[in-house]
Scaffold this motif. Sequence first.
Motif, short mmCIF file in Angstrom:
data_model
loop_
_atom_site.label_atom_id
_atom_site.label_comp_id
_atom_site.label_asym_id
_atom_site.label_seq_id
_atom_site.Cartn_x
_atom_site.Cartn_y
_atom_site.Cartn_z
N LEU A 104 0.83 -1.20 0.00
CA LEU A 104 0.00 0.00 0.00
C LEU A 104 0.87 1.26 0.00
CD1 LEU A 104 -2.65 -1.43 2.49
CD2 LEU A 104 -2.77 -1.37 -0.01
N GLY A 105 0.99 1.92 1.14
CA GLY A 105 1.68 3.19 1.18
C GLY A 105 3.19 3.09 1.05
N LEU A 106 3.79 4.18 0.56
CA LEU A 106 5.24 4.29 0.43
C LEU A 106 5.63 5.72 0.77
CD1 LEU A 106 7.51 2.94 -2.40
CD2 LEU A 106 7.64 5.35 -1.77
N ALA A 107 6.71 5.88 1.51
CA ALA A 107 7.20 7.21 1.88
C ALA A 107 8.72 7.20 1.90
CB ALA A 107 6.67 7.64 3.25
N VAL A 108 9.31 8.23 1.36
CA VAL A 108 10.76 8.40 1.37
C VAL A 108 11.14 9.25 2.58
CG1 VAL A 108 12.71 9.43 0.12
CG2 VAL A 108 10.93 8.18 -1.14
N SER A 109 12.17 8.84 3.29
CA SER A 109 12.61 9.58 4.46
C SER A 109 12.92 11.03 4.09
CB SER A 109 13.87 8.94 5.05
OG SER A 109 14.48 9.79 6.00
N PRO A 110 12.50 12.01 4.91
CA PRO A 110 12.88 13.40 4.66
C PRO A 110 14.37 13.63 4.84
CG PRO A 110 11.72 13.21 6.74
CD PRO A 110 11.61 11.87 6.07
N ARG A 111 15.07 12.67 5.44
CA ARG A 111 16.53 12.75 5.60
C ARG A 111 17.22 11.76 4.65
NH1 ARG A 111 18.62 11.09 10.08
NH2 ARG A 111 20.15 12.78 10.33
N ILE A 159 0.89 6.22 4.16
CA ILE A 159 1.89 6.71 5.09
C ILE A 159 2.54 7.96 4.50
CG2 ILE A 159 2.33 4.49 6.19
CD1 ILE A 159 4.84 4.20 4.47
N ALA A 160 2.92 8.89 5.39
CA ALA A 160 3.56 10.13 4.94
C ALA A 160 4.29 10.76 6.11
CB ALA A 160 2.51 11.10 4.40
N PHE A 161 5.38 11.43 5.81
CA PHE A 161 6.10 12.19 6.82
C PHE A 161 5.51 13.58 6.94
CE2 PHE A 161 9.24 8.88 6.22
CZ PHE A 161 9.74 8.71 7.50
N GLY A 162 5.30 14.02 8.17
CA GLY A 162 4.76 15.34 8.41
C GLY A 162 5.84 16.39 8.52
N PRO A 163 5.46 17.66 8.64
CA PRO A 163 6.44 18.74 8.80
C PRO A 163 7.30 18.59 10.06
CG PRO A 163 4.27 19.62 8.24
CD PRO A 163 4.09 18.16 8.54
N ASP A 164 6.83 17.78 11.03
CA ASP A 164 7.61 17.54 12.24
C ASP A 164 8.63 16.42 12.07
OD1 ASP A 164 5.86 15.40 12.06
OD2 ASP A 164 4.79 15.83 13.92
N GLY A 165 8.73 15.86 10.86
CA GLY A 165 9.67 14.78 10.61
C GLY A 165 9.22 13.44 11.12
N LEU A 166 8.01 13.33 11.63
CA LEU A 166 7.48 12.07 12.13
C LEU A 166 6.62 11.39 11.06
CD1 LEU A 166 6.52 13.16 15.75
CD2 LEU A 166 8.62 12.05 14.96
N LEU A 167 6.46 10.08 11.21
CA LEU A 167 5.74 9.28 10.23
C LEU A 167 4.29 9.09 10.68
CD1 LEU A 167 6.00 7.62 7.59
CD2 LEU A 167 6.49 5.62 9.03
N TYR A 168 3.37 9.42 9.79
CA TYR A 168 1.94 9.27 10.03
C TYR A 168 1.41 8.15 9.16
CZ TYR A 168 2.07 13.84 12.37
OH TYR A 168 2.34 14.88 13.23
N ALA A 169 0.43 7.39 9.68
CA ALA A 169 -0.14 6.27 8.95
C ALA A 169 -1.65 6.24 9.14
CB ALA A 169 0.47 4.95 9.42
N GLY A 170 -2.39 6.18 8.04
CA GLY A 170 -3.83 5.99 8.11
C GLY A 170 -4.14 4.51 8.11
N ILE A 171 -4.77 4.02 9.16
CA ILE A 171 -5.06 2.59 9.32
C ILE A 171 -6.58 2.41 9.39
CG2 ILE A 171 -4.74 0.53 10.72
CD1 ILE A 171 -2.14 1.57 9.50
#
Length: 381
Positions: A104-111, A159-171
């Motif tokens: 399903l979701g994919l997110a690239v690290s902001p770092r 899944i997505a990284f927020g402006p706070d650098g943390l990972l959010y996931a809709g479940i």
Amino acid sequence: MRLRAITAVVVLVTALGTTVHDEAAAQPVPGPVTTLGASGFDFADPEVVATGLDVSWGLDFLPDGSALVAQRDLGTVLRIRPGRPPVQVAQIPGVVAGGEAGLLGLAVSPRYRLDRWVYVCFTTASDIRITRFRLNAPQTQQVIISGIARASFHDGGRIAFGPDGLLYAGIGDAGVPATAQNLASRNGKILRIRPNGAIPADNPFPGSPVYSYGHRNVQGLAWDTRGRLFATEFGQNTWDEVNVIVRGGNYGWPIVEGPSTDPRFRTPVVVWPPAQASPSGAAFANGTLFVAALRGARLWTIPVSAAGTVGTPVAELVGAYGRLRTVELAPDGSLWVATSNRDGNGAPVPTDDRILRFTTGERQPPPAGRAGSHAAVPAQP
């Protein structure tokens, strides 16, 4: 110039009483295509950057501007560059697809330039989990979170990284609505975790990854320029929703669906009948929230002011490309949209599934938290 279709308002006053599956529906008759939408994107003449994909789902960008795309049923990750054929870069071990489940979701690290991590959310034979890996060793997966109940539908998965650098996931609620109100369950929630899976100390429920609850099936997460989180959510048979997510908020499912005057619950800022939406991916650009619609087979554009006021949604691409799963803003300011016509509910053409690229002619800053962006203050590790 053709006119756009305006077919929804922030609060609708009629409801549909027919129970439908979240993602299933016949395709609408193609409608008008805007030459230049209010958001500034030219929707009349997209560049087709990839064809022949198999249920493209998660999509995010590497710092060089190329995209990584997850194929739901195959469990593979492709790297896509405009003008070049897609290249498979990973086969995710343990993916078990079926129905709406799979990779399903994919997110690239902001770092990413420093840590090289790529994150994926998927269903195994027994659970929903999030892992991370590096492209030079894709078979070596580090589990971030696991043990979340799965089903053949209502898994969420964005899944997505927020402006706070943390990972959010809709479940999603995995077909058990009561879990959405149960804070001991991670189903029917939006989760917020550190990049290594640890629970942030400022989460609303101590020791829990739960950030908000009372959700049925969240498949879209996007932040505006002021850091407000918008989430798209499948309703059951009356209202699909866009919600502004607040820390610890209760969004009412399964007690309420759509608007509510009950002070216990947060009410959505936009609702649609499912035939017009079944909303999946979301992105923010040019003062506009973009929402990809599956059953509605259109791209919704929703103006959002700097103060957070939500305007009247406008439908673009109605029926032009079939079911739309994902929309993302690229580092160069273009808008990428992935179709989902081979997911078992669509009517694919020979070139499906496709990824379309829409431009404004002007470069836009990357969204906060996106790989290559300097707007966020990323969390570590």
